[in-house]
Design a protein around this motif. Sequence first.
Motif, PDB file in Angstrom:
ATOM      1  N   UNK A  91       0.891  -1.214  -0.128  1.00  0.00           N
ATOM      2  CA  UNK A  91       0.024  -0.022  -0.117  1.00  0.00           C
ATOM      3  C   UNK A  91       0.922   1.209  -0.005  1.00  0.00           C
ATOM      4  N   UNK A  92       0.707   2.247   0.790  1.00  0.00           N
ATOM      5  CA  UNK A  92       1.268   3.559   0.852  1.00  0.00           C
ATOM      6  C   UNK A  92       2.676   3.587   1.240  1.00  0.00           C
ATOM      7  N   UNK A  93       3.070   2.437   1.663  1.00  0.00           N
ATOM      8  CA  UNK A  93       4.507   2.492   2.192  1.00  0.00           C
ATOM      9  C   UNK A  93       5.575   2.685   0.933  1.00  0.00           C
ATOM     10  N   UNK A  94       4.772   2.540  -0.278  1.00  0.00           N
ATOM     11  CA  UNK A  94       5.834   2.618  -1.461  1.00  0.00           C
ATOM     12  C   UNK A  94       6.215   3.814  -1.412  1.00  0.00           C
ATOM     13  N   UNK A 356       6.737   7.818 -19.329  1.00  0.00           N
ATOM     14  CA  UNK A 356       7.421   8.585 -18.297  1.00  0.00           C
ATOM     15  C   UNK A 356       7.515   7.701 -17.119  1.00  0.00           C
ATOM     16  N   UNK A 357       6.284   7.294 -16.836  1.00  0.00           N
ATOM     17  CA  UNK A 357       6.297   6.206 -15.322  1.00  0.00           C
ATOM     18  C   UNK A 357       7.277   5.073 -15.462  1.00  0.00           C
ATOM     19  N   UNK A 380       7.824  -2.971  -8.334  1.00  0.00           N
ATOM     20  CA  UNK A 380       7.026  -1.726  -8.470  1.00  0.00           C
ATOM     21  C   UNK A 380       6.222  -1.445  -9.656  1.00  0.00           C
ATOM     22  N   UNK A 381       4.976  -0.848  -9.333  1.00  0.00           N
ATOM     23  CA  UNK A 381       4.068  -0.619 -10.440  1.00  0.00           C
ATOM     24  C   UNK A 381       3.701   0.999 -10.661  1.00  0.00           C
ATOM     25  N   UNK A 382       3.827   1.462  -9.313  1.00  0.00           N
ATOM     26  CA  UNK A 382       3.429   2.929  -9.504  1.00  0.00           C
ATOM     27  C   UNK A 382       4.244   3.801  -8.246  1.00  0.00           C
ATOM     28  N   UNK A 384       2.652   5.541  -5.705  1.00  0.00           N
ATOM     29  CA  UNK A 384       1.802   5.961  -4.613  1.00  0.00           C
ATOM     30  C   UNK A 384       1.592   4.565  -3.903  1.00  0.00           C
ATOM     31  N   UNK A 385       1.483   3.532  -4.256  1.00  0.00           N
ATOM     32  CA  UNK A 385       1.179   2.356  -3.526  1.00  0.00           C
ATOM     33  C   UNK A 385      -0.284   1.968  -3.565  1.00  0.00           C
ATOM     34  N   UNK A 386      -0.985   2.660  -4.713  1.00  0.00           N
ATOM     35  CA  UNK A 386      -2.461   2.328  -4.923  1.00  0.00           C
ATOM     36  C   UNK A 386      -2.553   0.944  -5.518  1.00  0.00           C
ATOM     37  N   UNK A 387      -1.836   0.659  -6.363  1.00  0.00           N
ATOM     38  CA  UNK A 387      -1.515  -0.438  -7.333  1.00  0.00           C
ATOM     39  C   UNK A 387      -1.290  -1.687  -6.511  1.00  0.00           C
ATOM     40  N   UNK A 388      -2.109  -2.705  -6.683  1.00  0.00           N
ATOM     41  CA  UNK A 388      -2.166  -4.144  -5.762  1.00  0.00           C
ATOM     42  C   UNK A 388      -1.222  -4.900  -6.512  1.00  0.00           C
ATOM     43  N   UNK A 389      -0.505  -4.138  -7.435  1.00  0.00           N
ATOM     44  CA  UNK A 389       0.467  -5.235  -8.149  1.00  0.00           C
ATOM     45  C   UNK A 389       1.856  -4.931  -7.732  1.00  0.00           C
ATOM     46  N   UNK A 390       2.026  -3.865  -7.037  1.00  0.00           N
ATOM     47  CA  UNK A 390       3.478  -3.414  -6.060  1.00  0.00           C
ATOM     48  C   UNK A 390       3.340  -4.779  -5.151  1.00  0.00           C
TER      49      UNK A 390
END
Length: 497
Positions: A91-94, A356-357, A380-382, A384-390
């Motif tokens: 989650x947002x720990x990313x 760019x991402x 990592x996929x984003x 912010x940590x919003x992606x559940x693929x992180x």
Amino acid sequence: MQQLFLSRQRVATACGWLLMQLSIAMPTLAQSQVAPPPALPAVCSSQLTTAINAIVDRPELRRYRWGIVIQALNGTSQLYNRDGDRLFIPASNVKLITTAVALRQLGAPMRLRTSVYQLPSTGNKFNLLVVGRGDPSLTVTGLDSIAQQLKQQGRDRIGQISFDDGYFRGEPINGDWEWGDLSTDYAPPINGLMLGQNSNPLVVSSQQIGMPLTYTWKDPSLNNWQVENQSITAPATEQNTVNASAIFGKSKIRLTGKLALNATPTQIDLPLVNPAESFSTAFRQSLYRSGITIDSTQVVSGQNIVNLSEIAAINSPPIAELINETNQKSNNVYAEVLLKSIGRTHPEHFSSSQDTSTLGIALFKQNLTAMGVDPQAYSLRDGSGLSRHNLVAPTAFVRVLSAMAISPTAQIYRESLPVAGISGSLKNRMKGTLAQGIVKAKTGSLSGVASLSGYINPPQYSPLVFSIMLNQHDRPTSQMVKVIDEIMVVLARLKQC
């Protein structure tokens, strides 16, 4: 309240009265004060494993996945490790990774600049090019400032304004985010021409009982969603259940639920449908307010500015402040802007067609390797940590936190983190416990996910770095963060013995 300024003749009487009142009020005053944290027994490091296991191995918690690493900050010795090398949804720990890489790659002083350039004139009318660079802090006040700069230069009549939205390449919305998130203000499009974090509140009010709710946009002039109104005004005794959700494949939201009669209007923050067009509209309005006329506007992408003169601009706060906002408030918009801004610095940004991402994630990997993080410990996929693929292992967060603690920007990084019981997303957690004020950490939560990673300075033990991640739980997040907070109180009780 008795008057404090008394005549000399009444001093003796007043003093006696005050003493009597104070003696009566003492128990009440004592009761109103915040009680100190309970005197819990100290925990020796040799007892730590037993103490933590007693929490996470409770019968009602055994089915869930725990990943926990607790380590001395000034060394590599681990005090506790439970599946610390396994991958978890963080989650947002990313954001701990995003902000660390931003400090390393962009630098704390850097600012994101929104610029206005002069284009060749048409007769007696100026033509302008506006280039946005993803400033997530930009508001209408900033646009008004740019308009005033132009007005002071005598640019009262403008032919055409071109708005360049090509600063970031690729889709403005992350393809890994869930559909249900896309109608929320925490998952808006991320583009170069950003304004008000690319959201526009919808204010919903009650009518007569049985009638649909009324709604108004905070700024009706912006490019907003169409609304399918299925909501209703309920009797005054009923609870508010009003909700807005996106309709798949359409620029339309469905307003459902109910709002009680005479209830306070509810504000629902929604993302902008077309942020570049909304930016154009808002800027045009700022110019009108400054007495500047415009013939036409257009949104473009990828204009060459090499030989153009900048005639007006506004800067964002420095990256250090953007990082503070990202971690303190767990701001997804700021985090995703940081990711894309990092991607813009990749050597291949101008020579390839990569998103760019994607280039930003590539630079994450380079920086994480430099910090000593195992490449197998994350995916990592984003930003912010919003992606559940992180996916990230607790050991990776511990390594990032340890590396940043000895970096030149250690103080900036550490001070960007919420403090238990005091600030940010930890303001209302661990209040009145031994952990209050000594934990600086990043929170994280999604359905089924709760995480906390950061630093703790136990009063009777050396500083520690930790990462706690919980996955696959089926309880309310509010319950599970209390369990994590229990672990933090155990760490606060550590003692050298």
